[in-house]
Design an enzyme around this catalytic site. Structure first.
Site, short mmCIF file in Angstrom:
data_model
loop_
_atom_site.label_atom_id
_atom_site.label_comp_id
_atom_site.label_asym_id
_atom_site.label_seq_id
_atom_site.Cartn_x
_atom_site.Cartn_y
_atom_site.Cartn_z
N ASP A 1 34.14 -77.61 77.41
CA ASP A 1 33.05 -77.67 77.81
C ASP A 1 32.41 -77.07 78.14
O ASP A 1 31.74 -78.29 78.90
CB ASP A 1 32.53 -77.23 76.06
N HIS A 2 32.95 -76.41 79.49
CA HIS A 2 31.66 -76.35 80.88
C HIS A 2 31.29 -75.28 80.50
O HIS A 2 31.45 -73.99 80.49
CB HIS A 2 32.65 -76.58 81.91
N THR B 1 26.39 -85.99 74.75
CA THR B 1 24.86 -86.14 75.74
C THR B 1 24.75 -85.06 77.08
O THR B 1 24.41 -85.11 77.62
CB THR B 1 24.09 -87.40 76.44
N GLY B 2 25.68 -85.03 77.73
CA GLY B 2 25.75 -83.56 78.61
C GLY B 2 25.89 -84.29 79.58
O GLY B 2 25.46 -85.32 80.13
N GLU B 3 26.32 -83.61 81.09
CA GLU B 3 25.91 -83.57 82.05
C GLU B 3 24.74 -82.15 82.86
O GLU B 3 25.16 -81.24 82.16
CB GLU B 3 26.89 -83.34 82.96
N ASN C 1 25.82 -78.68 83.61
CA ASN C 1 25.77 -77.95 82.77
C ASN C 1 24.41 -77.96 82.01
O ASN C 1 24.16 -76.40 81.56
CB ASN C 1 27.05 -78.39 81.94
N GLY D 1 28.34 -96.25 76.66
CA GLY D 1 27.73 -97.60 77.31
C GLY D 1 27.27 -98.15 75.99
O GLY D 1 27.68 -97.40 74.90
#
Length: 322
Positions: free
Chosen positions: A37-38, A105-107, A110, A174
């Site tokens: 999903d981008h 938590t995404g980038e 996007n 992490g």
């Protein structure tokens, strides 16, 4: 035993091709599908970024039984969790009993597009926990009023909801994220044989454990390395760059440092030997994953499908991994 899946790369393929590839993957014998999903591709060369929820509607009608997961959606900035809840509920109705929502938590690539502040990771984890709570409340079909630290939902009710809520699998890279994933998720989602899954298990995480492996199959390794370097050089970027760079242009600037030798020596499998692919899958299984899905980098998907159907699947069975 491991289940083997196929990665639908929204960054590389237009929506109709993704739908066709999903149907082809089911015919070939893959066990499940994962779709990205981008809003942007990583680089302009990749060239695509169709809206995943629309694509999933096409996949629902082009496939029969294969499970499908979003890997992964970020329901905290670009999307409001109420919108994710409605989208996920609709797709779950179209894919009854075979849809899973992966979240993370995404980038920045996007999530910056609406001009919202990009919070530090600890805050994004708090937002993710609250977002998942909102999604699950709305999936009950009851009227929801939510006034939290990050989100407000007022007099909201979903009228199209599945009989059973789909699972939510949480991504983590992490220890802090793994603890959150164990607390709020129905499963674990990652890329590569990350050892973070061990923390997730130690913290009480239960459910399926998904990971994506990057592959580039071609007739020769040299051709595969060239293709991978052209289409997916971001695979060799170190550290947290993938979460922090804001545009494809920035990724293109960063990947100028990536050489074909970096691709050859990296984690992506570029060998045409089926045993190299089996070994990569085995490493993921040994790391603790029971759902491994493979991403064929580049435009040539059909040769990959034939290679896996004729050579890799039998080799995986002989190795008693599936």
């Amino acid at each position: 035993m491991v289940e083997l899946g196929y990665a639908l790369s929204s960054e590389e393929h237009p929506p109709n091709d993704l739908v066709e590839n999903a149907a082809r993957a089911e015919d070939v014998g893959f066990d499940f599908l994962g779709i990205s999903d981008h809003f942007h591709p990583w680089t302009s060369q990749q060239g695509e970024s169709p809206f995943v929820w629309t694509t999933l509607g096409g996949i629902a009608h082009a496939t029969d039984d294969i499970p499908v997961g979003v890997g992964v959606n970020c329901p905290i900035v670009r999307y409001h969790p109420a919108n994710v809840a409605q989208a996920g509920a609709t797709v779950a109705e179209m894919l009854p009993g075979r849809f899973a929502l992966g979240v993370g938590t995404g980038e920045l690539l996007n999530e910056h597009v609406l001009g919202d502040h990009w919070p530090e990771h600890a805050v994004r984890l708090e937002m993710l926990e609250e977002a998942v709570d909102v999604v699950r409340k709305l999936w009950t079909g009851e009227q929801v009023n939510h006034h939290g630290d990050h989100y407000t939902v007022q007099n909201a009710r979903l009228f199209t909801v599945p009989d059973e809520q789909p699972p939510i699998h949480v991504s983590a890279y992490g220890d802090a994220a793994a603890r959150t994933a164990a607390d709020i998720g129905d499963g674990f989602w990652s890329v590569g044989p990350q050892d973070t899954v061990e923390t997730w298990e130690e913290e009480g995480g239960e459910g399926p454990r998904y990971t994506q492996l990057q592959m580039c199959y071609a007739e020769t390794e040299e051709e595969a390395v060239e293709t991978a370097h052209e289409w997916w050089p971001n695979d060799a970027l170190p550290g947290e760059l993938s979460a922090q760079l804001p545009t494809p242009v920035h990724f293109e600037q960063a990947t100028q440092m990536v050489s074909e030798e970096d691709i050859r020596e990296g984690s992506m499998v570029t060998s045409p030997d089926p045993e190299a692919h089996v070994e990569s899958i085995r490493e993921a299984v040994d790391a603790g994953y029971d759902h491994v899905y493979v991403h064929q980098v580049g435009p040539d998907q059909e040769s990959f499908f034939e290679f896996y159907e004729e050579e890799v699947f039998p080799a995986v069975e002989d190795a008693e991994l599936a």
